[in-house]
Design a protein around this motif. Structure first.
Motif: not given
Length: 248
Positions: A8-28
């Motif tokens: 079981y695996n995922c195939f996912l695309r997220i377009t745009g950002v959910w929060d500009r303030m936290t997006y980079l820190s969330d990725l990190y």
């Protein structure tokens, strides 16, 4: 999932950002959590680097008159001696993927062969990082930041979904859409957009933009692009002209 013989695996695309303030820190944080759990992760930025001349030259191939013969012959390039079961899965998935590509409208045998060679080059490049010390039940993760630029990249991501790997496509900048289309692709679309050139790396300083700064940049873009208005000192040499008019 409950089936023990299934992956079981995922195939996912997220377009745009959910929060500009936290997006980079969330990725990190996401990358750090993946490493702490011991999962294998590969991250590519702004498209998958094209195969080098050496990588293409290492693919053994012949002249072909049919797609089926081409696909069957090229599968011999898929070698993963660390796990023969995974090697069989890689070959089977490659065959299914390329025969599906062969059914696309407007693709000829030469173009299909080039696409197959690209997939094999990328598989050889990334299989070590994705499946090193792989054992049954492990699921690695392939992250594509910026989306797919062409159909070669789209085909490779579709191919990975047939292997024990999660495929995550991040398209934070909505002005640069991803070309991949697939009925099983799960889509999440966020309202905000943000330009992200690279994935936040470990040890690098994360730049946190405030809401006010983001708003200022948006206003700056609206005011000074194609509006006839210009910033102070935008041009080194400028001639001012006094306009006389009658106010009604």
């Amino acid at each position: 999932g409950e089936k023990k013989d299934a992956c079981y695996n995922c195939f996912l695309r997220i377009t745009g950002v959910w929060d500009r303030m936290t997006y980079l820190s969330d990725l990190y944080r996401f990358q750090s959590d993946m490493k702490q759990t011991g999962r294998s992760i590969v991250i590519v930025e702004n498209g998958i680097p094209k195969p080098s001349v050496a990588e293409i030259g290492a693919i053994q191939r012949d002249s072909y008159d049919k797609a089926e013969r081409m696909v069957a012959d090229l599968t011999r390039n898929i070698i993963f001696p660390e796990n023969m079961g995974l090697q069989r899965l890689m070959r089977s998935a490659f065959t299914s993927c390329m025969l599906e590509e062969a059914g696309q409208e407007g693709i000829n045998l030469n173009r299909l062969t080039n696409r197959a060679v690209y997939l094999l080059c990328w598989l050889k490049r990334y299989q070590g990082d994705l499946f090193r010390k792989w054992k049954k039940g492990d699921v690695s993760c392939f992250v594509c930041l910026g989306g797919c630029r062409d159909q070669h990249e789209a085909a490779f991501l579709k191919y990975l979904t047939a292997l024990p790997a999660d495929v995550l496509i991040l398209v934070p900048d909505k002005s640069r859409p991803c070309c991949l289309q697939d009925p099983i692709l799960y889509e999440i679309s966020c309202e905000d957009s943000m330009k992200v050139d690279s994935f936040p790396k470990e040890g690098s300083a994360l730049r946190m933009d405030t809401v006010a700064y983001q708003a200022e940049r948006e206003l700056d873009t609206i005011l000074y692009q194609d509006s006839g208005m210009y910033r102070d000192h935008q041009y080194k040499k400028a001639v001012s002209v006094t306009l006389r008019s009658t106010y009604e």
